[in-house]
Design a protein around this motif. Structure first.
Motif, PDB file in Angstrom:
ATOM      1  N   LEU A   1       0.922  -1.227  -0.120  1.00  0.00           N
ATOM      2  CA  LEU A   1      -0.014   0.175   0.121  1.00  0.00           C
ATOM      3  C   LEU A   1       0.811   1.334  -0.045  1.00  0.00           C
ATOM      4  O   LEU A   1       0.644   2.157  -0.842  1.00  0.00           O
ATOM      5  N   ALA A   2       1.977   1.293   0.804  1.00  0.00           N
ATOM      6  CA  ALA A   2       2.764   2.522   0.877  1.00  0.00           C
ATOM      7  C   ALA A   2       3.534   2.801  -0.430  1.00  0.00           C
ATOM      8  O   ALA A   2       3.633   3.800  -0.829  1.00  0.00           O
ATOM      9  N   LYS A   3       3.759   1.733  -1.268  1.00  0.00           N
ATOM     10  CA  LYS A   3       4.221   1.673  -2.558  1.00  0.00           C
ATOM     11  C   LYS A   3       3.504   2.328  -3.469  1.00  0.00           C
ATOM     12  O   LYS A   3       3.909   3.504  -4.333  1.00  0.00           O
ATOM     13  N   SER A   4       2.206   2.140  -3.411  1.00  0.00           N
ATOM     14  CA  SER A   4       1.092   2.718  -4.302  1.00  0.00           C
ATOM     15  C   SER A   4       0.958   4.163  -3.853  1.00  0.00           C
ATOM     16  O   SER A   4       0.860   4.915  -4.663  1.00  0.00           O
ATOM     17  N   ARG A   5       1.047   4.501  -2.497  1.00  0.00           N
ATOM     18  CA  ARG A   5       0.863   5.896  -2.243  1.00  0.00           C
ATOM     19  C   ARG A   5       1.770   6.716  -2.591  1.00  0.00           C
ATOM     20  O   ARG A   5       1.793   7.805  -2.905  1.00  0.00           O
ATOM     21  N   GLN A   6       3.244   6.159  -2.560  1.00  0.00           N
ATOM     22  CA  GLN A   6       4.410   6.594  -2.759  1.00  0.00           C
ATOM     23  C   GLN A   6       4.243   7.246  -4.292  1.00  0.00           C
ATOM     24  O   GLN A   6       4.718   8.058  -4.845  1.00  0.00           O
ATOM     25  N   ALA A   7       3.883   6.154  -5.165  1.00  0.00           N
ATOM     26  CA  ALA A   7       3.966   6.215  -6.777  1.00  0.00           C
ATOM     27  C   ALA A   7       2.600   7.428  -6.777  1.00  0.00           C
ATOM     28  O   ALA A   7       2.999   8.293  -7.761  1.00  0.00           O
ATOM     29  N   THR A   8       1.645   7.482  -6.233  1.00  0.00           N
ATOM     30  CA  THR A   8       0.449   8.486  -6.392  1.00  0.00           C
ATOM     31  C   THR A   8       1.370   9.620  -5.941  1.00  0.00           C
ATOM     32  O   THR A   8       1.191  10.696  -6.903  1.00  0.00           O
ATOM     33  N   ALA A   9       2.094  10.088  -4.822  1.00  0.00           N
ATOM     34  CA  ALA A   9       2.569  11.145  -4.419  1.00  0.00           C
ATOM     35  C   ALA A   9       3.511  11.721  -5.662  1.00  0.00           C
ATOM     36  O   ALA A   9       3.392  12.997  -6.051  1.00  0.00           O
ATOM     37  N   GLU A  10       4.574  10.662  -6.146  1.00  0.00           N
ATOM     38  CA  GLU A  10       5.384  11.045  -6.982  1.00  0.00           C
ATOM     39  C   GLU A  10       4.858  11.462  -8.581  1.00  0.00           C
ATOM     40  O   GLU A  10       5.074  12.288  -8.972  1.00  0.00           O
ATOM     41  N   LEU A  11       3.664  10.980  -8.633  1.00  0.00           N
ATOM     42  CA  LEU A  11       2.826  11.206  -9.924  1.00  0.00           C
ATOM     43  C   LEU A  11       2.310  12.405  -9.803  1.00  0.00           C
ATOM     44  O   LEU A  11       2.434  13.460 -10.720  1.00  0.00           O
ATOM     45  N   GLN A  12       1.828  12.959  -8.731  1.00  0.00           N
ATOM     46  CA  GLN A  12       1.084  14.414  -8.348  1.00  0.00           C
ATOM     47  C   GLN A  12       2.196  15.327  -8.351  1.00  0.00           C
ATOM     48  O   GLN A  12       1.922  16.402  -8.848  1.00  0.00           O
ATOM     49  N   ALA A  13       3.455  14.800  -7.873  1.00  0.00           N
ATOM     50  CA  ALA A  13       4.655  15.819  -7.988  1.00  0.00           C
ATOM     51  C   ALA A  13       5.013  16.049  -9.227  1.00  0.00           C
ATOM     52  O   ALA A  13       5.893  16.897  -9.350  1.00  0.00           O
ATOM     53  N   GLY A  14       4.700  15.419 -10.458  1.00  0.00           N
ATOM     54  CA  GLY A  14       5.223  15.427 -11.559  1.00  0.00           C
ATOM     55  C   GLY A  14       6.300  14.637 -12.512  1.00  0.00           C
ATOM     56  O   GLY A  14       6.949  14.923 -13.236  1.00  0.00           O
ATOM     57  N   ARG A  15       6.367  13.597 -11.465  1.00  0.00           N
ATOM     58  CA  ARG A  15       7.392  12.684 -12.330  1.00  0.00           C
ATOM     59  C   ARG A  15       7.089  12.233 -13.734  1.00  0.00           C
ATOM     60  O   ARG A  15       6.032  11.747 -13.977  1.00  0.00           O
ATOM     61  N   ARG A  16       7.908  12.241 -14.650  1.00  0.00           N
ATOM     62  CA  ARG A  16       7.819  12.380 -15.926  1.00  0.00           C
ATOM     63  C   ARG A  16       7.389  11.114 -16.479  1.00  0.00           C
ATOM     64  O   ARG A  16       6.151  11.163 -17.106  1.00  0.00           O
ATOM     65  N   GLY A  17       7.861  10.134 -16.181  1.00  0.00           N
ATOM     66  CA  GLY A  17       7.497   8.710 -16.512  1.00  0.00           C
ATOM     67  C   GLY A  17       5.944   8.541 -16.217  1.00  0.00           C
ATOM     68  O   GLY A  17       5.229   7.834 -16.853  1.00  0.00           O
ATOM     69  N   TYR A  18       5.892   8.916 -14.888  1.00  0.00           N
ATOM     70  CA  TYR A  18       4.295   8.505 -14.422  1.00  0.00           C
ATOM     71  C   TYR A  18       3.307   9.165 -15.007  1.00  0.00           C
ATOM     72  O   TYR A  18       2.038   8.616 -15.316  1.00  0.00           O
ATOM     73  N   ARG A  19       3.631  10.537 -15.089  1.00  0.00           N
ATOM     74  CA  ARG A  19       2.525  11.422 -16.096  1.00  0.00           C
ATOM     75  C   ARG A  19       2.310  10.655 -17.420  1.00  0.00           C
ATOM     76  O   ARG A  19       1.122  10.745 -17.906  1.00  0.00           O
ATOM     77  N   VAL A  20       3.292  10.303 -17.920  1.00  0.00           N
ATOM     78  CA  VAL A  20       3.206   9.631 -19.437  1.00  0.00           C
ATOM     79  C   VAL A  20       2.335   8.417 -19.293  1.00  0.00           C
ATOM     80  O   VAL A  20       1.212   8.298 -20.057  1.00  0.00           O
ATOM     81  N   LEU A  21       2.541   7.639 -18.332  1.00  0.00           N
ATOM     82  CA  LEU A  21       1.588   6.480 -18.253  1.00  0.00           C
ATOM     83  C   LEU A  21       0.341   6.943 -17.846  1.00  0.00           C
ATOM     84  O   LEU A  21      -0.637   6.109 -18.334  1.00  0.00           O
ATOM     85  N   LEU A  22       0.077   7.871 -16.859  1.00  0.00           N
ATOM     86  CA  LEU A  22      -1.081   8.250 -16.449  1.00  0.00           C
ATOM     87  C   LEU A  22      -2.047   8.488 -17.790  1.00  0.00           C
ATOM     88  O   LEU A  22      -3.210   8.116 -17.913  1.00  0.00           O
ATOM     89  N   HIS A  23      -1.237   9.383 -18.633  1.00  0.00           N
ATOM     90  CA  HIS A  23      -2.068   9.751 -20.035  1.00  0.00           C
ATOM     91  C   HIS A  23      -2.434   8.564 -20.788  1.00  0.00           C
ATOM     92  O   HIS A  23      -3.473   8.316 -21.412  1.00  0.00           O
ATOM     93  N   HIS A  24      -1.659   7.513 -20.962  1.00  0.00           N
ATOM     94  CA  HIS A  24      -1.847   6.305 -21.675  1.00  0.00           C
ATOM     95  C   HIS A  24      -3.049   5.414 -20.818  1.00  0.00           C
ATOM     96  O   HIS A  24      -3.878   5.103 -21.553  1.00  0.00           O
ATOM     97  N   PHE A  25      -2.967   5.696 -19.492  1.00  0.00           N
ATOM     98  CA  PHE A  25      -4.131   4.692 -18.914  1.00  0.00           C
ATOM     99  C   PHE A  25      -5.432   5.623 -19.063  1.00  0.00           C
ATOM    100  O   PHE A  25      -6.400   4.992 -19.459  1.00  0.00           O
ATOM    101  N   ILE A  26      -5.329   6.918 -19.241  1.00  0.00           N
ATOM    102  CA  ILE A  26      -6.722   7.487 -19.321  1.00  0.00           C
ATOM    103  C   ILE A  26      -7.203   7.297 -20.842  1.00  0.00           C
ATOM    104  O   ILE A  26      -8.378   7.115 -20.981  1.00  0.00           O
ATOM    105  N   ASN A  27      -6.186   7.355 -21.837  1.00  0.00           N
ATOM    106  CA  ASN A  27      -6.445   7.231 -22.925  1.00  0.00           C
ATOM    107  C   ASN A  27      -7.279   5.759 -23.261  1.00  0.00           C
ATOM    108  O   ASN A  27      -8.320   5.796 -23.853  1.00  0.00           O
ATOM    109  N   VAL A  28      -6.564   4.837 -22.782  1.00  0.00           N
ATOM    110  CA  VAL A  28      -6.979   3.494 -22.948  1.00  0.00           C
ATOM    111  C   VAL A  28      -8.501   3.243 -22.310  1.00  0.00           C
ATOM    112  O   VAL A  28      -9.430   2.951 -22.883  1.00  0.00           O
TER     113      VAL A  28
END
Ligand code: ARG
Length: 587
Positions: A221-248
């Motif tokens: 759970l902590a790992k998912s939380r950490q990834a969420t925080a990094e995504l929100q903080a703007g980690r590039r690779g995660y942002r691109v993944l987010l957009h892939h997830f959203i588009n799909v």
């Protein structure tokens, strides 16, 4: 021309005013006891109370004032001072002619149109839609249709859930499966592939997998939380993944909503307002709207006199994350800038009442939107026969897609049992089964006042008898086939002359459409249109049984009755479309 009820209200209103009583007390409505007359006015009792007079005497004074009016055939007093009214027969002819000629089938557009934003649907990216999303979608869609028809300018927004922990779950679960993907390499600074690394099946598998693990494993759970925080903080690779997830996800959702006949103007999500959050939070801090509390930033929303304590809205957590309330506030800001709605309706589960109360109060406090301009349109749950929230046999949440396909299957069986849509070809039969299945679940959902919980009972919903969607479709189809027959026999519509009691009752039913529309819009309650459509279909069926149309004795009667049938069909189909239902040509 206004409805007969409104015409009578004007006459009685004048009478009340001439007696120096409030005009509104002259309001006339269809009678709850039609055997005493088709319309009634109950204003004499409250008027008498105000004027300290005897109610029956006051009612008599009103009758004296309207005596001899050209619209009124009879008027009399019953009980403590009810006024029963019967209009002259020609009022029915004129009103029916007008409804028959009117594209809006007798329901006037509003004189004060508003710009309304409707936030509904609200699916979460990668989580399959469940039965709760059915209610939001069906209700929200009907409301957007109703308000548009009334003349409001409506903008609908799906408001995807694409910013919370589920995104962290997806990212980390994908990493566990495919750690070598370039998105997980924090040092990578090249261009990411434009092809998504997952399809919808992957998403549907990854999310439950991760959330299952996180339930029993705090580290996971902590790992998912950490990834969420990094995504929100703007980690590039995660942002691109987010957009892939959203588009799909969006591609799949568009298909699902398309199949349901539900449309959105905007496909925005929580993540879209991320760029607004930093400045908004800074502004809230500057103006003292947000306060620090144990390292977090909150907006205090409790008020003196609150019956139950309302927790502060958490704007930023102590670890720097923004939450659901934060994105909702930023979305209000975004909508203010981009759309400028007079009114925003959130068609969301009753369980989120406190959340919206917090958000609305915070938005008001911050001057983003006055409280009355934001409204939580709440709805209750869909239950199983045990009276608890509908679950699958093994206790899981019911997927929306499964629910819809089971309704269509049951509709197909029902059609076969009743020998309907039998000789139309397999493809058309399937199309009709789909319309009937969708009508069954949509109507069953809409016909209850929205905060009422209801029991999901496909046998009842798909029945062609009783107050059901299929019954209404069948009623419309019958009139359609009558109209085709008339055309084949060369019978055309003509001047309407209302004679039989069943004809009068049908016109009375038609007359009430505008009031039903008004009520449905004002109370955000499509069930008023369900009730109206059902009453109309029943009135038509009595008329059809009592008054031969194509078999009438003379040409004028045929033409008049056919015109009544055509007007009924037009209004009935309008009602169906306002509920998001569609009737086939034949079945
Ligand atoms: N995604 C949320 C859910 O599934 C619903 C969103 C409702 N709209 C809003 N503006 N909060 O519960």
């Amino acid at each position: 021309m206004p409805s007969i009820a409104d015409q009578l209200s004007a006459v009685l209103g004048d009478a009340f005013a001439s007696l120096e009583l409030p005009r509104e007390l002259g309001r006339v409505s269809p009678s709850t006891r039609p055997e005493l007359g088709p319309f009634q006015c109950n204003g004499a009792m409250p008027a008498a109370k105000q004027a300290k007079k005897n109610p029956r005497e006051l009612a008599q004074a009103v009758l004296d004032a309207i005596s001899g009016h050209a619209l009124i055939e009879t008027a009399d007093i019953a009980g403590p001072g009810f006024i029963n009214l019967t209009p002259v027969q020609t009022a029915y002819d004129e009103r029916a002619a007008e409804i028959a000629a009117d594209d809006r089938a007798g329901a006037p557009a509003t004189s004060a149109p508003k710009k309304v934003l409707i936030d509904f649907g609200g699916p979460n990216v990668a989580k399959p839609m469940h039965v709760g999303h059915l209610r939001s979608s069906v209700l929200g869609d009907s409301l957007q249709r109703l308000m548009r028809f009334r003349g409001d300018e409506v903008v609908s927004d799906i408001h995807l859930g694409d910013w919370g922990l589920q995104m962290g779950h997806l990212i980390t679960e994908l990493e566990e499966e495919q750690p070598d993907l370039v998105y997980f390499d924090a040092a990578f600074d090249g261009e990411y592939p434009s092809e998504p690394p997952v399809d919808i099946e992957d998403l549907a598998r990854l999310y439950p997998q991760a959330s299952q693990k996180a339930k029993s494993d705090d580290d996971r759970l902590a790992k998912s939380r950490q990834a969420t925080a990094e995504l929100q903080a703007g980690r590039r690779g995660y942002r691109v993944l987010l957009h892939h997830f959203i588009n799909v996800s969006v591609a799949a959702l568009k298909k699902d909503f398309g199949a349901l006949g539900v449309h959105f103007d905007l496909w925005k999500g929580e993540s879209d307002v991320d760029p607004l959050i930093e400045d908004m939070v800074a502004d809230f801090k500057d103006r003292g709207i947000a306060e620090e509390s144990d390292g977090a930033w909150v907006v205090r929303v409790a008020r003196d006199g609150d019956k139950k304590e309302l927790a502060p809205l958490i704007l930023v957590t102590s670890s720097g994350a923004s939450l659901y309330g934060t994105t909702d506030l930023a979305t209000i800001l975004d909508r203010k800038n981009e759309v400028g709605p007079d009114l925003t309706l959130y068609v969301v589960d009753l369980a989120q009442s406190d959340h919206f109360e917090q958000v609305f109060r915070a938005a008001d406090k911050a001057g983003l939107a006055p409280e009355g301009s934001l409204e939580h349109v709440k709805f209750g749950t869909v239950n199983g026969k045990d009276g608890k929230r509908l679950r699958t046999r093994d206790g899981g949440t019911f997927r929306l897609a499964d629910l819809i396909s089971s309704a269509i299957e049951r509709a197909d069986e029902r059609l076969k049992e009743a020998g309907l849509a039998a000789d139309v070809g397999a493809e058309e039969h399937a199309r009709v089964a789909r319309m009937v299945g969708l009508a069954a679940i949509k109507f069953a959902d809409l016909q209850n006042y929205r905060t009422t919980n209801y029991v999901f009972d496909l046998d009842r919903f798909t029945s062609f008898e009783g107050k059901t969607g299929p019954y209404l479709l069948y009623a419309a189809v019958r009139v359609k086939s009558l109209m085709r027959k008339a055309e084949r026999e060369g019978v055309a519509t003509g001047a309407i002359k209302v004679e039989a009691a069943e004809e009068t009752d049908l016109v009375l039913a038609l007359d009430a459409f505008g009031a039903a529309l008004e009520q449905a819009c004002e109370n955000r309650a499509p069930n008023a249109i369900c009730d109206h459509a059902f009453t109309l279909a029943q009135a038509f069926s009595k008329f059809y049984a009592a008054c031969p149309i194509l078999g009438a004795d003379d040409a004028a009667t045929k033409a008049s009755r056919l015109a009544l049938a055509q007007a009924t069909l037009k209004q009935l189909e309008l009602c169906l479309s306002l509920l998001g239902l569609e009737a086939p040509e034949r079945m």
